[in-house]
Design a protein around this motif. Structure first.
Motif, short mmCIF file in Angstrom:
data_model
loop_
_atom_site.label_atom_id
_atom_site.label_comp_id
_atom_site.label_asym_id
_atom_site.label_seq_id
_atom_site.Cartn_x
_atom_site.Cartn_y
_atom_site.Cartn_z
N UNK A 480 0.91 -1.26 -0.01
CA UNK A 480 -0.06 -0.05 0.02
C UNK A 480 0.90 1.31 0.26
N UNK A 481 1.88 1.24 0.89
CA UNK A 481 2.86 2.52 0.90
C UNK A 481 3.49 2.74 -0.42
N UNK A 526 5.37 -0.26 14.28
CA UNK A 526 5.53 -0.57 12.87
C UNK A 526 5.60 0.71 12.09
N UNK A 527 5.07 1.96 12.75
CA UNK A 527 5.18 3.24 12.32
C UNK A 527 6.40 3.78 11.90
N UNK A 528 7.10 3.43 13.17
CA UNK A 528 8.74 3.87 13.20
C UNK A 528 9.47 3.17 12.15
N UNK A 529 9.24 1.67 12.17
CA UNK A 529 9.73 0.85 11.35
C UNK A 529 9.55 1.29 9.77
N UNK A 530 8.37 1.78 9.54
CA UNK A 530 8.01 1.72 8.16
C UNK A 530 8.65 3.12 7.78
N UNK A 567 -2.96 8.87 7.01
CA UNK A 567 -1.96 9.00 8.09
C UNK A 567 -1.43 10.41 7.75
N UNK A 568 -0.67 10.80 8.82
CA UNK A 568 0.16 12.10 8.63
C UNK A 568 1.43 11.78 8.17
N UNK A 569 1.83 10.67 7.99
CA UNK A 569 2.96 10.27 7.18
C UNK A 569 3.02 10.61 5.86
N UNK A 570 1.99 10.49 5.11
CA UNK A 570 1.75 10.66 3.71
C UNK A 570 1.98 12.06 3.58
N UNK A 571 1.35 13.02 4.38
CA UNK A 571 1.57 14.49 4.29
C UNK A 571 2.90 15.07 4.54
N UNK A 572 3.45 14.19 5.47
CA UNK A 572 4.83 14.58 5.58
C UNK A 572 5.84 14.27 4.80
#
Length: 666
Positions: A480-481, A526-530, A567-572
């Motif tokens: 997905x990522x 897992x978020x940190x790992x990703x 998630x906020x990660x995509x925006x980051x």
């Protein structure tokens, strides 16, 4: 090839073995080599009884006289020319010791002797069967010397001359051939028979020397069946040349047969007499005193003649002891007969007319031996008295003597007698086997082992299933990522159009169910790992060429509208300032992901019910499958629109991330 050491130990009597040992010791002390030779070796190999022992030494025989006399040997006679000595050893053993020599015959029957080696001595012998020797020396004990292949003639039962001129050179060999054939039943081979007939027709017997003539006369008496040998020589006509007054008609035939029967009975009870003197007495029973005196004078062994003449006195002395108080008990009588000199025992049993003496001999031959059958071997085995004990033979004799004396007739008496000889009981054997259990205990133990094994196997299978599920979920998250990253990059390269807003909304809707299914096990790690996986990749990618600022600003609000719950990660990722700290992350993101794995597993117990949801697995896979089916129409134009994209081909290298399973929160 037989083992001659074994033959020396088994085929000879104890008295003969003792005589051999005494002669070996004497030869070693004198520094001479000694060999057992002649008829003794022939009889050992062929299986006939060994009647006498012939020895050959390399040196003078006179050096052996003193040590042999100390050993109990009695000299019967000697022959100076051949350096031969005749001995009588204890136990009725006749021994002949001669020096090794070779012979020359300038005239028939006139030999000249020379000292020689043992092989030369064997080559001058009469027949091949007699031309063998066994070494008795320390370095070669039991070695067979057979230069004329005599062992082959023994196997073929042939009498073969060693020399072609044997009967002419030594006429005594004519007599010896007949005597050997009568004893063994062998036949002369064709050439030997031809030479025998030629020598007989030529009358070479007249050249026989006086010494060899007397030697052959004495050998008739030493034969086991002397009457048979006498008749064979008489049939060939040789007795006329040896002793004309001695024929088979002058012998006591009935007495000889009775003597042989007694001889066999004594052998069965362990008594081994020498028949020579008794046979000579019966073979010459009807000879005239003059012929008898001439015969005795011709014999080369005065000791043998003396034994022959004093047989009656020796038997009388034995009879006095047999009827004395020393032989009152049966055991005393047995010991006296068994241990006395055998020749007087034989002659007394043959000639005695006393009823008391004959009664004792009758008991010795027939009654008392039956007591050996009553020896309680089973009781002895119960009391651990076996043949392995050192005094077992002596104990059997003591039991036998007690039985014939009537002292051990009851079992109690026998047990009391055997008790001192019974060894102590051995310690109980140490058993290394487990004790036998009941069937119920064994069944319970097996059930318990099966339950433990099932529990262990279930726990291991559960851990494996958790790991597999974790790996599958992480792999789906990574897919997905990657899809989101590819879409973002495509959006950055292309001008944002309002017409594509519905398309992005469809992609967001396809991704949304997978995310909601994965949100159940809340795991922050897992978020940190990703992020650790994504940031190094983005650090390696070249900076994409951004379009005009106006277009980028216009695209951002639309992306927010399409996926408000992303998630906020995509925006980051879209922000350029997030890429700067990513350069400090190590070059190997896989190790970082592995390091995060233990933390993820520790966090799992926070929600045990959601750690392994059975229906969550198919639910997570179905949206992914729908997304994969929905994506193909959008990917081909993306690849055509960006031919210079180098980082987009790194997707096949992602399976290495399966080693670090982790779940994500979105």
């Amino acid at each position: 090839m037989p083992d001659f050491v074994y033959l020396l130990e088994t085929r000879l009597s104890a008295a003969q073995r003792s005589a051999i040992q005494h002669i070996r010791d004497a030869a070693r002390e004198a520094g001479m080599n000694v060999f057992l030779s002649g008829g003794a070796v022939r009889d050992l190999i062929s299986g006939f009884p060994v009647r006498d022992l012939d020895f050959s030494v390399q040196g003078g025989t006179s050096k052996l006289k003193r040590p042999l006399e100390k050993a109990g040997a009695v000299q019967w006679g000697a022959h100076a020319e051949t350096h031969t000595i005749f001995y009588w050893f204890p136990g009725s053993v006749r021994v002949e010791i001669s020096s090794a020599r070779r012979e020359e015959f300038p005239k028939p029957g006139k030999p000249v002797y020379h000292h020689a080696t043992m092989l030369e001595d064997l080559r001058r012998r009469d027949f091949t069967a007699n031309a063998m020797a066994i070494s008795l020396n320390d370095g070669s004990y039991g070695l067979l010397l057979d230069p004329m292949n005599g062992i082959a003639d023994i196997e073929n039962r042939h009498i073969r001359l060693v020399s072609n001129y044997g009967f002419i050179e030594d006429p005594s060999r004519l007599i010896r051939a007949v005597r050997l054939a009568a004893r063994t039943g062998w036949e002369m081979d064709d050439r030997t028979r031809t030479r025998y007939e030629n020598a007989k027709e030529e009358g070479t017997i007249q050249y026989i020397s006086p010494y060899l003539r007397g030697y052959e006369l004495e050998e008739i008496g030493h034969e086991e069946d002397a009457l048979k040998a006498l008749r064979a020589l008489e049939a060939e006509g040789w007795m006329e040349h040896l002793c004309s007054g001695w024929t088979s008609a002058k012998a006591d035939v009935a007495g000889i047969e009775a003597l042989h029967q007694l001889y066999v009975k004594l052998l069965m009870q362990g008594v081994h007499p020498d028949l020579s003197a008794a046979q000579m007495r019966l073979l010459t029973a009807k000879m005239s005193p003059k012929d008898l005196a001439g015969l005795k004078k011709a014999l080369p062994c005065p000791g043998f003649v003396e034994q022959w003449e004093h047989m009656d006195e020796a038997a009388k002395a034995f009879a006095s002891r047999l009827t004395s108080k020393d032989a009152t008990l049966p055991s005393d009588t047995w010991k006296l007969i068994a241990n006395y000199q055998p020749e007087p025992v034989l002659w007394l049993a043959f000639t005695s007319k006393s009823a008391a003496v004959q009664a004792k001999f009758q008991n010795f031959f027939e009654v008392w031996p039956e007591a050996r059958l009553k020896i309680p071997t089973q009781l002895m085995a119960e009391m651990r008295i076996t043949a392995d004990l050192p005094d077992y033979g002596h104990l059997l004799n003591e039991i036998f003597f007690g039985l014939i004396d009537g002292k051990l007739e009851t079992e109690e008496a026998m047990r009391a007698f055997l008790e001192p000889y019974s060894p102590p009981a051995p310690p109980p054997p140490v058993s290394f086997r487990r004790t036998r259990k009941t069937k119920a205990e064994v069944r319970a133990r097996l059930l318990q082992e099966e339950e433990e094994e099932a529990a262990t196997t279930g726990a291991e299978e559960g851990e494996e299933e958790d790991e597999l599920e974790h790996d599958e979920e992480e792999f789906e998250d990574e897919e997905h990522e990657e899809e989101f990253e590819e879409e973002e990059e495509e959006e950055e390269r292309k001008p944002v159009k309002a017409a594509r807003a519905p398309k992005l909304a469809k992609v967001a809707k396809a991704v949304k169910p997978a995310k909601t299914a994965e949100e159940a096990p809340a795991k922050p790690a897992p978020k940190e790992e990703k992020e650790a996986r994504v940031r190094p990749e983005k650090a390696e990618k070249p900076a994409p060429k951004k379009p005009a600022p106006a277009k980028a600003e216009a695209a951002k609000p639309e992306a927010k509208k399409v996926d408000a719950k992303a998630p906020a990660k995509v925006a980051a990722k879209a922000k350029p300032e997030v890429k700067k700290p990513a350069a400090k992350v190590p070059a190997k993101p896989e190790k970082a992901a592995k390091a995060v794995k233990p933390a993820v597993r520790k966090a799992a117990p926070a929600k045990p019910a959601a750690a392994k949801p059975a229906p969550a697995r198919p639910a997570a896979k179905k949206p992914a499958a729908k997304k994969a089916a929905a994506k193909p129409p959008a990917k081909p134009p993306a690849k055509k629109a960006a031919p210079a994209k180098p980082a987009a081909k790194k997707a096949p290298a992602k399976p290495a991330a399966k080693k670090a399973p982790a779940k994500k929160k979105r």
